[in-house]
Design an enzyme around this catalytic site. Sequence first.
Site, PDB file in Angstrom:
ATOM      1  N   ALA A  36      76.262  57.670  98.684  1.00  0.00           N
ATOM      2  CA  ALA A  36      76.522  56.730  99.569  1.00  0.00           C
ATOM      3  C   ALA A  36      77.027  55.608  98.457  1.00  0.00           C
ATOM      4  CB  ALA A  36      75.866  56.423 100.598  1.00  0.00           C
TER       5      ALA A  36
ATOM      6  N   GLY B 276      72.382  47.051  99.171  1.00  0.00           N
ATOM      7  CA  GLY B 276      72.416  48.652  99.353  1.00  0.00           C
ATOM      8  C   GLY B 276      72.796  49.013 100.600  1.00  0.00           C
ATOM      9  N   ASN B 277      72.336  50.391 100.713  1.00  0.00           N
ATOM     10  CA  ASN B 277      72.445  51.315 102.010  1.00  0.00           C
ATOM     11  C   ASN B 277      71.400  51.967 102.429  1.00  0.00           C
ATOM     12  OD1 ASN B 277      73.430  53.830 101.151  1.00  0.00           O
ATOM     13  ND2 ASN B 277      74.893  52.853 100.141  1.00  0.00           N
ATOM     14  N   TYR B 278      71.515  52.686 103.530  1.00  0.00           N
ATOM     15  CA  TYR B 278      70.190  53.325 104.009  1.00  0.00           C
ATOM     16  C   TYR B 278      70.099  54.967 103.524  1.00  0.00           C
ATOM     17  CZ  TYR B 278      69.503  49.655 107.366  1.00  0.00           C
ATOM     18  OH  TYR B 278      69.235  48.139 108.084  1.00  0.00           O
TER      19      TYR B 278
END
Length: 316
Positions: free
Chosen positions: A193, A125-127
């Site tokens: 994102a 995943g990402n932030y």
Amino acid sequence: MVIAPATANTLSKMAMGRCDNLLLATYLSADCPVFFAPAMDLDMYQHPSTSQNIDTLIRFGNIEISATSGELASGLSGMGRMSEPETICETVARYFDQSTLLEGKKILVNAGPTYEKIDPVRFIGNYSSGKMGVAIANTLSRLGASVELVLGPTSSHNLSPNITLTHVESAEQMYDACSRIFPSCDAAILAAAVADFKPAQYTDQKIKKGTADEMQLILTRTKDILATLGKLKKPNQILAGFALETTDELKHAKQKLNTKNLDFIVLNSMNDPEAGFGKDTNKVTILEKNGEIHQYSAKSKLEVSQDITQLLLRYL
Ligand code: CTP
């Protein structure tokens, strides 16, 4: 600024730009919308010079709140009575009410990260917090747009009640939802994102570490949602995306603007301390396809969403 009552004398001075008292000095230097509400006796109101002065003021961009017919200060009755104060207030309030500006427009927004599953307990995943895209969706909804928000996995957000929400988890689910919704939209702003790669294979049981010292994960490319919508885009549809960069920011954003067939792109640089995932502020530069570049100072994400929306309004 409201000039009421605008007498025959005031009207002619405003039209001629003669600045010999405080009111006219204020009027000539006003950089806000100016409303004027004429009020004078019947003969003066009917004189051609009054109509000419009113026309001139309207041509200058001022907004007339027309006189009405009724009892006049002289005791006569007829045209020239100042519009009632309630009507003046309502006219001004209606002018500044933006809640119907985007009425009848359907706009797609996506936001948040995507999670690409490795096994039942792990993902890539990402932030991203989704705050920027959610602020855009809320601002568009407040302007009367019918908003379709496709939201990746994030913690809860305060969403305007009129927004139609589709929850997704993976890039593929986000792709499916956006490509289904986009054809019926007037515009889309893609702020999510989205993962560029996902595990080539999903393992349906938890992967055990065993005795291995290292592990290799093979990743495959996800579909580019924005680029796909750029190909699907009809001439009357507006498409905008984001670019998150760490180096050669303008160059990369321009490339994305062109290759993904966008109308404008919102660039944020990870090098700006006010920009980036999870923050409540952002600092953006917007590049338009006509070559115009707008640089904004660091602002709250809500204010940034208003800047983006104002630009979108020009296109719509
Ligand atoms: N985007 C998308 N689908 C993807 C990847 C990105 O729709 N699979 C969109 C993002 O939502 C954003 C824009 O493309 O609006 C640019 O995303 P960004 O991460 O800045 O760039 P990428 O196109 O992924 O390219 P790179 O990672 O090489 O910078």
